[in-house]
Structures are given as structure tokens and as C-alpha cells.
Design a protein around this motif. Structure first.
Motif, mmCIF file in Angstrom:
data_model
loop_
_atom_site.group_PDB
_atom_site.id
_atom_site.type_symbol
_atom_site.label_atom_id
_atom_site.label_comp_id
_atom_site.label_asym_id
_atom_site.label_seq_id
_atom_site.Cartn_x
_atom_site.Cartn_y
_atom_site.Cartn_z
ATOM 1 N N UNK A 83 78.829 56.187 94.587
ATOM 2 C CA UNK A 83 80.318 56.592 93.981
ATOM 3 C C UNK A 83 79.922 57.246 92.560
ATOM 4 N N UNK A 84 81.108 58.135 92.249
ATOM 5 C CA UNK A 84 80.830 58.857 91.059
ATOM 6 C C UNK A 84 81.169 57.814 89.810
ATOM 7 N N UNK A 85 80.288 57.479 88.999
ATOM 8 C CA UNK A 85 80.543 56.719 87.846
ATOM 9 C C UNK A 85 81.544 57.177 86.772
ATOM 10 N N UNK A 86 82.363 56.216 86.447
ATOM 11 C CA UNK A 86 83.479 56.785 85.578
ATOM 12 C C UNK A 86 83.071 57.982 84.172
ATOM 13 N N UNK A 87 82.048 57.142 83.617
ATOM 14 C CA UNK A 87 81.361 57.618 82.523
ATOM 15 C C UNK A 87 81.281 59.255 82.588
ATOM 16 N N UNK A 88 80.697 59.694 83.918
ATOM 17 C CA UNK A 88 80.056 60.869 84.251
ATOM 18 C C UNK A 88 81.401 61.842 84.026
ATOM 19 N N UNK A 89 82.528 61.514 84.437
ATOM 20 C CA UNK A 89 83.652 62.293 84.543
ATOM 21 C C UNK A 89 83.964 62.613 83.078
ATOM 22 N N UNK A 90 83.736 61.836 82.191
ATOM 23 C CA UNK A 90 84.124 62.095 80.754
ATOM 24 C C UNK A 90 83.306 62.508 79.660
ATOM 25 N N UNK A 91 81.976 61.829 80.000
ATOM 26 C CA UNK A 91 80.965 62.420 79.073
ATOM 27 C C UNK A 91 80.282 63.536 79.632
ATOM 28 N N UNK A 92 79.538 64.322 78.791
ATOM 29 C CA UNK A 92 78.528 65.438 79.165
ATOM 30 C C UNK A 92 77.325 64.712 79.712
ATOM 31 N N UNK A 93 77.218 65.313 81.131
ATOM 32 C CA UNK A 93 75.949 64.840 81.920
ATOM 33 C C UNK A 93 74.890 65.843 82.103
ATOM 34 N N UNK A 94 73.629 65.126 82.301
ATOM 35 C CA UNK A 94 72.306 65.732 82.728
ATOM 36 C C UNK A 94 72.263 65.598 84.212
ATOM 37 N N UNK A 95 71.784 66.570 84.981
ATOM 38 C CA UNK A 95 71.651 66.455 86.462
ATOM 39 C C UNK A 95 70.278 66.998 86.731
ATOM 40 N N UNK A 96 69.706 66.277 87.760
ATOM 41 C CA UNK A 96 68.160 66.446 88.233
ATOM 42 C C UNK A 96 68.303 66.882 89.742
ATOM 43 N N UNK A 97 67.600 67.639 90.224
ATOM 44 C CA UNK A 97 67.444 68.400 91.670
ATOM 45 C C UNK A 97 65.858 68.030 92.034
ATOM 46 N N UNK A 98 65.743 67.455 93.329
ATOM 47 C CA UNK A 98 64.317 67.554 93.630
ATOM 48 C C UNK A 98 64.574 67.495 95.013
ATOM 49 N N UNK A 99 63.470 67.662 96.228
ATOM 50 C CA UNK A 99 63.347 67.619 97.303
ATOM 51 C C UNK A 99 62.234 66.812 98.031
ATOM 52 N N UNK A 100 62.535 66.382 99.185
ATOM 53 C CA UNK A 100 61.402 65.477 99.605
ATOM 54 C C UNK A 100 61.160 66.136 101.274
ATOM 55 N N UNK A 101 59.824 66.326 101.738
ATOM 56 C CA UNK A 101 59.573 66.562 103.164
ATOM 57 C C UNK A 101 59.769 67.782 103.150
ATOM 58 N N UNK A 102 59.254 68.655 102.344
ATOM 59 C CA UNK A 102 59.252 70.381 102.279
ATOM 60 C C UNK A 102 58.144 70.721 103.399
ATOM 61 N N UNK A 103 56.809 70.106 103.481
ATOM 62 C CA UNK A 103 55.794 70.492 104.062
ATOM 63 C C UNK A 103 55.474 70.026 105.431
ATOM 64 N N UNK A 104 56.170 68.971 105.699
ATOM 65 C CA UNK A 104 55.791 68.468 107.294
ATOM 66 C C UNK A 104 56.277 69.129 108.168
ATOM 67 N N UNK A 105 55.615 69.045 109.309
ATOM 68 C CA UNK A 105 56.237 69.807 110.579
ATOM 69 C C UNK A 105 57.182 68.846 111.193
ATOM 70 N N UNK A 106 56.948 67.467 110.843
ATOM 71 C CA UNK A 106 58.034 66.496 111.350
ATOM 72 C C UNK A 106 59.293 66.062 110.498
ATOM 73 N N UNK A 107 60.304 65.834 111.081
ATOM 74 C CA UNK A 107 61.407 65.078 110.364
ATOM 75 C C UNK A 107 61.982 66.025 109.443
ATOM 76 N N UNK A 108 62.987 65.404 108.703
ATOM 77 C CA UNK A 108 63.984 66.086 108.142
ATOM 78 C C UNK A 108 63.637 66.483 106.411
ATOM 79 N N UNK A 109 64.253 67.529 105.951
ATOM 80 C CA UNK A 109 63.877 67.701 104.444
ATOM 81 C C UNK A 109 65.021 67.110 103.832
#
Lengths: 307, 305
Positions: free
Chosen positions: B19-45
Motif C-alpha cells: 500500500x502507498x502510505x498516505x504521508x508519502x503522497x504529501x511529504x517529500x520522500x527518499x527512495x532506495x533501489x536495489x536488486x537481488x539475484x543478479x549473478x545466479x544461473x538459477x531463479x529470478x532476479x
């Protein structure tokens, strides 16, 4: 990265993917013989080609294969690697009988047809005479003589030509109906004309149909047919020899027939020199004494410089 | 974490979001991006974003989120629970790229490499946050490829957002750590609950880490290598480990965009190869060519079956 994959040679298949009319491959009438693939002499190449004789040898079919690189079939739970699609389509047996008729026709004698269509290399060819359209249509390519109960035949070029002409005209009509794109300018078979084919395309259709029929007759016959159709032979531009470069008609020095520059050469000298850009002007003013021209760097070194 | 939308069809890319928290729509937000499973030959990224109001940064720090790699699986689960409990001000979104998507992207005719795929997925997620009304003002990303170029690309794409691309961002910025936890938890769940679409019977799940240099993973791959079809969709076909095994153990398959040796190319273009001039008896050319009605349609007479 990826190692080069070795192609293993294609081996003979024990199964094929075929498009054929139901009646060509089933024996519905309980005839003596089942449908069978036979090797017969190809009238165009003189080599062996595969044909199919329907049950009771009543109908002849030709076998054509669609073949392109990088195709395979998934058939049920198996894979067939050749990716080939065979088409079994009805064919007029007269095309295959014709070469034999021509061969014996050279002797000029009337002969019984079972002696004409005989070939040690392709013994199956005699079965062509069982086809429903064979005996009844022989008069298209030969003159007939009846002595008692026996019929004798002799090849007739004239009859054959008018028979083939009809074939070409029928084919041209079929091509037109199917909107097959013909004409020298058309390079792609998937090209679609927006406008319907016009009347002046008739010759293109005839020529194309002639080419198509030529795949079923010998090369000599094809040429004769072209003349019979009244179509002049066209030579594609790449076949004609390129003009030789050293074409000399006389030993006199080559001079243009009309040379206007002779008369106004004096005008050239009066022309003001070309305007130079600012950069060119400054370059022109540079003291060039002792500088070599650019071209000297590309010519072999003068011996004088070697000391 | 409920992965049922992905498990319904694990051959495609799937987005999951909180759910998008209500405060996030009104206040300035920071956002982080990261990934998991980039290297393996098996499974999703899995790509994850996490966002919260800039004013709540300290509270996020208090949750003691840290780089997911330094945590045990149990610790990650607890931390993800904590993030879920803080849903009044923390939101997240995930993009699960199935191994099938990775394989087909990288192996298609116009190659789409993993970096481009990663960049585009990250951009898609940031755009998703913006479209959902989150007042994103700061974005922190762990680098993929050269940091400067990536930062420039993202800044251009999102004018008005302050983008920071930094190696090891997941240990520097708590919001990136939070994103990495979301991504890693999703990846773990997806791999554990992987439903094989192939009929493989009782599946042996002992494939080790899933990384190409793991001998256990290699042995598992070899065990499930079908000579014709290759691997189950769980495997990334575009990984060289998978390709090497297929090259040596599976039936060779030729595609028309394969690199070919000169000999074959020449043959196809109806040129004569230089070598043919040196061979003893040049086979006589076929005197008559098939009419173009047939050659255009790739039809030929046959002389044997």
C-alpha cells in the motif's frame, strides 16, 4: 564464447511431413495396387525425380519439397530435423510420356505406345500408361493410326506445340486469378500490387507461365515453345557481354566531334581568378622556400638524396 | 510476503507492491533501489524499491536495517516484518524478472543485455512510485555498471529528482538497505516455492547456491539437462555455464542468426567459396535453374525421400 557447432550430415528419414489430397494416398476403390512413390525420368533435367502413383496407377502426382535452412518439425512426441514439407500434387502424365515419344519419333515410324514408353533405367515408366489421362490424351502430342484393334503413334511437333500453348494460356489465366506477381520488375514473391493487373501485363503473364511450363519440358522444347507463342527472347542485361574497353575503330587520335572549347579558349584566360577564402589567402602568403610539395612524400625517393 | 501473482505464471515479469502510505503522497520522500539475484544461473532476479518521507529517515535507521548480504535469512525475515509493521510511513514495490524473461531478453535477435535490463527495471519502478503519487525527491541506487553514467541516465530520466548512484549504496543508505531486504526476501521465497512447469517428477532441490561456480549447481544443471530442450525454465539459458553444458551435452540447434563459418555463408549467397577453386573436380553446375515460381517459394523436386 560459444563453441562452433558442428553440423552432422542429414540422414535418411523414416517419416515425412506431407501435404496431399486424401484420394492420392488412400486406396478407396480397392484397386490392385496401393499408392506408391516411384522414381521416374524428370523431363526437364533428364535426371531422376520422385513421383507418386495413386491407387491402381490411375493418377500421377509430382512431389515437391519446401526446403529452407533452419527448420525442424515437432511431430507428436518426436522431433524431425529436416523441416521439409512435401507437397503431392496432381500432374499430367503426358509431360513424362513426351520425352519418350520424341525419342522414338526421330525414327519417323508409327509405333505401339507400350513400345515407346520403355526405359531400362526407369522401369516404372510403363505404369504411366495406366493413368486415366494417358491413352485418351496421346493425340495431343502424336498422330494416331489404327490398324485393326491396335493403335500406333508417331510424335507430332505441331500438335505438341498447340497443346503446350493451351497449357501456357491456362496457366497464365490461373496466375492472373491468383494474383501471382509476374514481370521482370517484380523481385519478391510476397510483393502485392495495389492496382489490379492491367491489360498490357498479358505478355508478362504469358512469359511467366511459359517459364513455369518450361520446368516440365526439355530446354529445346522450351525455346521452340517461346517462338511458337510469338514471344521474343529477352536477354537479361547481365547476360549480355560487357562492351570491351579497348574499342578502336581507327588509328586516328580520338577527338570529339564538336568541340566548343577550341573557340572560346581565350575567354578562359580572361576569367578573373577564383576568390580565395581568408585562410587560403594567408596560406598563399607563407614563405614556401625550401618546402617540399605534399606529393613528394608519396613518390619514390629521388636517388640524389641518398648520399 | 504474498508471491501468488508471480507463482500463477512464473515465466513472465511480475510487479508486487505494498500500500502507498498516505504521508508519502504529501511529504517529500527518499527512495532506495536495489536488486537481488543478479549473478545466479538459477531463479529470478528481483528488483526492489523502498520509500519513506525524508523526515522519517532516523526512524528507519532505528529499525537497524542493514545490507541484506550481511544478514541471515531469519534476520532478513524479521526485518521485512518490521518494515511491514511500519507501513504507515514505509512503502515498497518489487519487480520479479523470471529466469525465462532474462534468457529471452539476452538471447533474442537484438540482444538486450543484463545491464540494460537492470537499468530499465529500476527506471520502471521509480516511475511506478511517481505514478502512484509518491513525492519522490531523493533517489539512492546501488550501481550497475559505471556509476557516473548510470547517475546521469537516471537524472535525465527524472528531472527534479536528486539521484545518487554509489557503489555499496546498500550499506551506506538505510533506504537502500530496506529495498535490498525486500528484494532478497522476495527472491528467497520465489526460489523456495518455485513451481516447475515442466513435468520432472520428484524434483531434486539440492542445487546449492545457484551461482555458476558452485560445483553443486553445476552438477544439478547437468542432471536436469534434456538433450533436446535444454533446461527447465528455472535456469537462465543465457548464462555461459548453461550454454557450455548445452554445447557439449545437448543436441546442436542452429538458428539463422548463428554466426557461421564463411563456407556456409558463401553457399547461401550462391557465391563460390575461394576454396572451391582449389578443389580438384568442381561439380558441374546445374545447367537449368528452377523457374522462379518455385525458387521463390523454396520448392524443389526431390529424387529421394
Amino acid at each position: 564464447m560459444a563453441t562452433k557447432k558442428k553440423r552432422t550430415p542429414h540422414t535418411q528419414n523414416d517419416s515425412w511431413v506431407v501435404v496431399a489430397a486424401a484420394e492420392s494416398v488412400t486406396n478407396t476403390q480397392r484397386h490392385e495396387s496401393d499408392p506408391a512413390f516411384v522414381r521416374l525420368k524428370n523431363p526437364s533435367t533428364d535426371g531422376a525425380s520422385l513421383y507418386l502413383l495413386g491407387s491402381g496407377d490411375l493418377q500421377l502426382y509430382e512431389v515437391k519439397a519446401f526446403e529452407e535452412d533452419f527448420h525442424s518439425w515437432f511431430v507428436g512426441q518426436t522431433v524431425q530435423r529436416d523441416g521439409r514439407l512435401l507437397f503431392v500434387t496432381p500432374m499430367d502424365p503426358l509431360y513424362l510420356i513426351l520425352p519418350y515419344m520424341i525419342k522414338t519419333g526421330k525414327e519417323g515410324k508409327f509405333q505401339p505406345v507400350d513400345q515407346v514408353v520403355k526405359d531400362e533405367e526407369f522401369p516404372a515408366c510403363s505404369r504411366l500408361l495406366s493413368c486415366t489421362r494417358s491413352l485418351a490424351c496421346l493425340h495431343h502430342i502424336s498422330e494416331e493410326k489404327e490398324v485393326g484393334s491396335q493403335k500406333f503413334h508417331r510424335y507430332s511437333q505441331e500438335r505438341t506445340m498447340s497443346w503446350l500453348k493451351k497449357k501456357v494460356e491456362k496457366t497464365a489465366a490461373a496466375l492472373k486469378k491468383r494474383n501471382v506477381c509476374v514481370g521482370e520488375g517484380v523481385k519478391s514473391s510476397t510483393y502485392v500490387r495495389v492496382k489490379p493487373a492491367s491489360e498490357d501485363q498479358q505478355e508478362d503473364f504469358l512469359r511467366y507461365a511459359h517459364g513455369l511450363i518450361s520446368d516440365y519440358i526439355s530446354e529445346d522444347m522450351s525455346k521452340a515453345l517461346l517462338t511458337h507463342l510469338g514471344l521474343p527472347e529477352v536477354k537479361s542485361p547481365n547476360e549480355t557481354e560487357p562492351p570491351s574497353k579497348k574499342r578502336k575503330l581507327s588509328d586516328k587520335p580520338v577527338e570529339a566531334g564538336e568541340d566548343y572549347t577550341k573557340f572560346n579558349s581565350s575567354d578562359f584566360t580572361r576569367k578573373p581568378p577564383k576568390k580565395m577564402s581568408a585562410a587560403q589567402k594567408t596560406l598563399a602568403k607563407v614563405d614556401k622556400t625550401g618546402m617540399k610539395p605534399m606529393s613528394s612524400f608519396f613518390s619514390p625517393k629521388a636517388k640524389a638524396e641518398k648520399k | 510476503m504474498d508471491l501468488s501473482p508471480f507463482e500463477a505464471d512464473n515465466s513472465v515479469s511480475c510487479r508486487l507492491a505494498s500500500q502507498i502510505p498516505d504521508v508519502c503522497r504529501t511529504e517529500d520522500c527518499c527512495l532506495g533501489v536495489d536488486e537481488a539475484g543478479r549473478g545466479p544461473v538459477l531463479g529470478p532476479m528481483v528488483y526492489g524499491i523502498c520509500f519513506c518521507p525524508v523526515s522519517k529517515k532516523e526512524e528507519l535507521k532505528a529499525l537497524k536495517v542493514a545490507d541484506s548480504k550481511t544478514l541471515t535469512e531469519a534476520e532478513r525475515e524479521t526485518l521485512f516484518q518490521k518494515l511491514e509493521e511500519a507501513k504507515s510511513y514505509i512503502g515498497w514495490a518489487l519487480q520479479i524478472l523470471s529466469p525465462n524473461v532474462i534468457s529471452t531478453s539476452m538471447l533474442q535477435r537484438t540482444k538486450y543485455n543484463l545491464n540494460a535490463l537492470s537499468h530499465d527495471t529500476a527506471i520502471g519502478l521509480i516511475q511506478f512510485a511517481l505514478d502512484s503519487g509518491v513525492e519522490v525527491k531523493e533517489v539512492y541506487v546501488d550501481t550497475v555498471g559505471p556509476a557516473e553514467k548510470y547517475q546521469e541516465k537516471l537524472s535525465q530520466h527524472f528531472p527534479g529528482v536528486q539521484v545518487t548512484v554509489r557503489p555499496k549504496a546498500d550499506s551506506l543508505f538505510p533506504i537502500v538497505s530496506a529495498a535490498s531486504i525486500c528484494a532478497k526476501v522476495a527472491r528467497d521465497h520465489a526460489v523456495e516455492g518455485w513451481k516447475f512447469t515442466e513435468d520432472l517428477g520428484e524434483i531434486d532441490k539440492d542445487y546449492g547456491s545457484g551461482y555458476p561456480n558452485d560445483p553443486k549447481t553445476k552438477a544439478w544443471l547437468l542432471k536436469y539437462l534434456d538433450p533436446l530442450f535444454g533446461f527447465p525454465q528455472f535456469v537462465r539459458f543465457s548464462w555461459s555455464t548453461a550454454q557450455t553444458q548445452m554445447d557439449s551435452k545437448a543436441v546442436p540447434v542452429h538458428w539463422d542468426d548463428d554466426e557461421e563459418d564463411g563456407e556456409r555463408v558463401a553457399q547461401r549467397h550462391k557465391n563460390r567459396s575461394m576454396l572451391s577453386y582449389f578443389s580438384a573436380a568442381a561439380e558441374c553446375e546445374k545447367s537449368r535453374q528452377d523457374h522462379r515460381f518455385f525458387s521463390d517459394r523454396r520448392l524443389r523436386s526431390v529424387n529421394s525421400l
